[in-house]
Design an enzyme around this catalytic site. Structure first.
Site, short mmCIF file in Angstrom:
data_model
loop_
_atom_site.label_atom_id
_atom_site.label_comp_id
_atom_site.label_asym_id
_atom_site.label_seq_id
_atom_site.Cartn_x
_atom_site.Cartn_y
_atom_site.Cartn_z
N SER A 124 -2.56 4.88 -7.27
CA SER A 124 -3.75 5.73 -7.37
C SER A 124 -3.70 6.64 -8.60
O SER A 124 -2.62 7.14 -8.97
CB SER A 124 -3.84 6.59 -6.10
OG SER A 124 -4.73 7.66 -6.29
N GLU A 126 -4.46 9.52 -8.52
CA GLU A 126 -3.97 10.81 -8.03
C GLU A 126 -2.53 11.04 -8.47
O GLU A 126 -2.07 12.18 -8.53
CB GLU A 126 -4.05 10.85 -6.49
CG GLU A 126 -5.45 10.94 -5.93
CD GLU A 126 -6.04 12.35 -6.03
OE1 GLU A 126 -5.28 13.32 -5.98
OE2 GLU A 126 -7.27 12.46 -6.18
N TYR A 148 -0.19 12.99 -0.67
CA TYR A 148 -0.67 11.59 -0.82
C TYR A 148 -0.18 11.02 -2.14
O TYR A 148 0.39 9.93 -2.21
CB TYR A 148 -2.20 11.58 -0.76
CG TYR A 148 -2.85 10.29 -1.19
CD1 TYR A 148 -3.01 9.23 -0.30
CD2 TYR A 148 -3.31 10.12 -2.51
CE1 TYR A 148 -3.61 8.04 -0.71
CE2 TYR A 148 -3.91 8.95 -2.92
CZ TYR A 148 -4.06 7.90 -2.02
OH TYR A 148 -4.65 6.73 -2.43
P1 NAP Z 1 -9.56 2.70 3.35
O1 NAP Z 1 -10.96 2.22 3.37
O2 NAP Z 1 -9.26 4.06 3.87
O3 NAP Z 1 -8.66 1.62 4.11
C1 NAP Z 1 -7.32 1.89 4.41
C2 NAP Z 1 -6.75 0.76 5.22
O4 NAP Z 1 -5.40 1.13 5.59
C3 NAP Z 1 -7.50 0.47 6.53
O5 NAP Z 1 -7.35 -0.89 6.86
C4 NAP Z 1 -6.73 1.32 7.53
O6 NAP Z 1 -6.80 0.83 8.86
C5 NAP Z 1 -5.31 1.16 7.02
N1 NAP Z 1 -4.46 2.28 7.44
C6 NAP Z 1 -4.78 3.59 7.47
N2 NAP Z 1 -3.73 4.30 7.94
C7 NAP Z 1 -2.75 3.40 8.20
C8 NAP Z 1 -1.43 3.51 8.74
N3 NAP Z 1 -0.93 4.69 9.10
N4 NAP Z 1 -0.69 2.39 8.88
C9 NAP Z 1 -1.21 1.18 8.54
N5 NAP Z 1 -2.46 1.01 8.06
C10 NAP Z 1 -3.21 2.12 7.90
O7 NAP Z 1 -8.96 2.68 1.85
P2 NAP Z 1 -9.45 1.81 0.60
O8 NAP Z 1 -10.47 2.60 -0.13
O9 NAP Z 1 -9.74 0.43 1.06
O10 NAP Z 1 -8.14 1.83 -0.30
C11 NAP Z 1 -7.20 0.76 -0.26
C12 NAP Z 1 -5.88 1.24 -0.85
O11 NAP Z 1 -6.10 1.66 -2.20
C13 NAP Z 1 -5.27 2.43 -0.15
O12 NAP Z 1 -3.86 2.30 -0.21
C14 NAP Z 1 -5.70 3.62 -0.99
O13 NAP Z 1 -4.78 4.68 -0.87
C15 NAP Z 1 -5.66 2.99 -2.36
N6 NAP Z 1 -6.56 3.60 -3.34
C16 NAP Z 1 -7.88 3.74 -3.06
C17 NAP Z 1 -8.73 4.29 -4.00
C18 NAP Z 1 -10.20 4.45 -3.73
O14 NAP Z 1 -10.86 5.18 -4.49
N7 NAP Z 1 -10.76 3.78 -2.75
C19 NAP Z 1 -8.23 4.70 -5.26
C20 NAP Z 1 -6.87 4.51 -5.51
C21 NAP Z 1 -6.04 3.95 -4.56
P3 NAP Z 1 -8.04 1.26 9.83
O15 NAP Z 1 -9.22 0.48 9.34
O16 NAP Z 1 -7.56 0.82 11.15
O17 NAP Z 1 -8.19 2.74 9.67
#
Ligand code: NAP
Length: 329
Positions: A124, A126, A148
Site C-alpha cells: 500500500s 500508506e 496498518y
Molecule cells: P477489502 O474490500 O476490504 O477486502 C479485504 C478482503 O480481506 C475481504 O475479502 C475480507 O473478507 C478479507 N479480510 C478482512 N479481514 C481479514 C482477516 N482478519 N483475515 C482474513 N481475511 C480478512 O479490500 P480491497 O480494497 O479489496 O483491498 C485488497 C488488498 O489490497 C488489501 O490487502 C488492502 O489492504 C490492499 N490495498 C488496498 C488499497 C485500496 O485502495 N483498495 C490500496 C492499497 C492496498 P470479508 O469480505 O469477509 O470482510
C-alpha cells in the site's frame, strides 16, 4: 494448460475484480475465505458459482501447506487484510498479526510445499507515510504513520526476503487508493457517493465529512487489478508503484459526486472536525512510470467517470433495495 490462481481476500473489492479478470483469461480461480465469514460470499453475487471456494484459517500453517499441495496454484494473489486504515489504531497487534502473519505463513507454506508458484503481495502507498516529496516511486523511503502501514511494510519486507534469499517469484504492488461501487461504505469515496444518491432520493438530507482539503490519488479498482496480473507475467519479479499520479481533494470528490445527481453539495455537506485524520497533510501521489514502461499499465477510467459509476450504482441499489449484497458493476 489451464492455469490456477489462488486469491486470498476473494470477497473484497479487489478480489471480485481480479477473479472476474482472471476468469475472462481462462484461469481456474480458487478463492479463500475465513471459516467464520461465509456470509461474505454473498458480496460476490453470481460470480461465486464460477469460483472454487475454500474456507481456511490463514493463521494455520499446516492447513495452508496442505491446501497449496492440493490446489497447486501457478499464481497466488494475497489480498486478504483488514483494509480500513483508521481501524488499525483500535487493535494494532491484531492488525500486525493478520497482515504480517498471513503473508509470512503463506510464503513459508509455498516453500514447504515446494511449489514454483508466483506470489503477489498487496502492498500500500500508506507505507510511504510521512513523505518529503510527491509523487513517490519505487525508490521512495518508507516512513509509515499508522499500524496498518507498519504491518503492510513488515509483510512487504518479508516478501522481499523470500525473493532474495530463496529465489521465490514474489512481487509487491504498492497501490494507491482505488475505488469502485464495491468499496465498503466507510471509505470516503463510497461514503460520499452513497450520500449523494441517498440525498437525491430524499432518503437522507446531509453528509458529515472530515477535511475537505485533504488530497488523494484515487483510481479505479478494475484497472488496478490488471497490474497485479501483469506483474506476475514478467520475466523477473519486481515491485511496482500503481496509481494515477493525479491528486484530487475531498472537496472535488464531493462536488463531482453531487454533480452526478444534479445537486449543489454546499447545501448538504457539513464539516465534522472529529472525522479529520492526523496524517492527511502528506501528499501521497504515485509516479507509476516503471509500471507504464515495463507492464504497459495505464489507468483507464477517469476520476469523473469513476465517481459517476459509483453514484449511479448506489442510486440503483437504493432504488431496488440491494444496498448491501448482490451488486453487479
Ligand atoms: P477489502 O474490500 O476490504 O477486502 C479485504 C478482503 O480481506 C475481504 O475479502 C475480507 O473478507 C478479507 N479480510 C478482512 N479481514 C481479514 C482477516 N482478519 N483475515 C482474513 N481475511 C480478512 O479490500 P480491497 O480494497 O479489496 O483491498 C485488497 C488488498 O489490497 C488489501 O490487502 C488492502 O489492504 C490492499 N490495498 C488496498 C488499497 C485500496 O485502495 N483498495 C490500496 C492499497 C492496498 P470479508 O469480505 O469477509 O470482510
Amino acid at each position: 494448460m489451464t492455469k490456477t490462481a489462488l486469491i486470498t481476500g476473494v470477497t473484497g473489492q479487489d478480489g471480485y475484480y481480479l477473479s472476474r479478470f482472471l476468469l475472462q483469461k481462462g484461469y481456474r480461480v480458487v478463492g479463500l475465505i475465513l471459516p467464520q465469514r461465509q456470509s461474505s460470499l454473498a458480496k460476490l453475487g453470481s460470480l461465486v458459482n464460477k469460483l472454487e471456494i475454500y474456507a481456511v484459517d490463514l493463521s494455520d500453517s499446516r492447513v495452508l501447506s496442505g491446501l497449496l499441495e492440493q490446489v497447486q496454484p501457478q499464481e497466488i494473489y494475497h489480498l486478504a487484510a483488514p483494509s480500513f486504515v483508521p481501524d488499525s489504531w483500535n487493535d494494532p497487534l491484531a492488525t500486525l498479526d493478520v497482515i504480517a502473519g498471513t503473508t509470512t505463513r503463506l510464503l513459508m507454506a509455498i516453500r514447504q510445499a515446494g511449489l514454483a508458484t508466483r506470489f503477489y503481495q498487496a502492498s500500500s502507498s500508506e507505507m510511504f507515510g510521512q513523505v518529503e516529496r510527491s509523487p513517490q516511486d519505487e525508490n521512495t523511503p518508507f516512513r509509515p504513520l499508522n499500524p496498518y502501514a507498519t504491518a503492510k511494510l513488515h509483510a512487504h519486507w518479508t516478501m522481499v526476503h523470500y525473493r532474495q534469499r530463496y529465489g521465490l517469484f514474489a512481487c509487491s504492488g504498492i497501490l494507491y487508493n482505488h475505488e469502485s461501487p464495491r468499496r465498503p461504505t466507510q471509505f470516503v469515496s463510497r461514503k460520499v457517493c452513497l450520500a449523494a444518491a441517498a440525498i437525491k432520493l430524499g432518503i437522507s438530507d446531509r453528509l458529515e465529512i472530515g477535511n475537505l482539503e485533504a488530497k488523494r490519488d484515487w483510481g479505479y479498482a478494475g484497472d488496478y487489478v490488471e497490474s497485479m496480473w501483469q506483474m506476475l507475467q514478467q520475466e523477473k519479479p519486481e515491485d511496482y508503484v500503481i496509481g494515477t499520479g493525479k491528486l484530487h481533494s475531498v472537496k472535488e470528490l464531493v462536488a463531482t459526486a453531487f454533480e452526478c445527481v444534479g445537486l449543489d453539495w454546499t447545501r448538504y455537506v457539513v464539516v465534522n472536525p472529529n472525522l479529520v485524520r492526523s496524517d492527511e497533510h502528506f501528499l501521497l501521489a504515485a509516479n507509476s512510470k516503471k509500471a507504464k514502461q515495463k507492464l504497459q499499465w495505464q489507468p483507464q477510467l477517469s476520476f469523473d467517470n469513476l465517481l459517476e459509476k459509483m453514484v449511479l450504482k448506489d442510486l440503483e441499489r437504493l432504488q431496488n433495495g440491494t444496498i448491501v449484497t448482490s451488486v453487479k458493476s
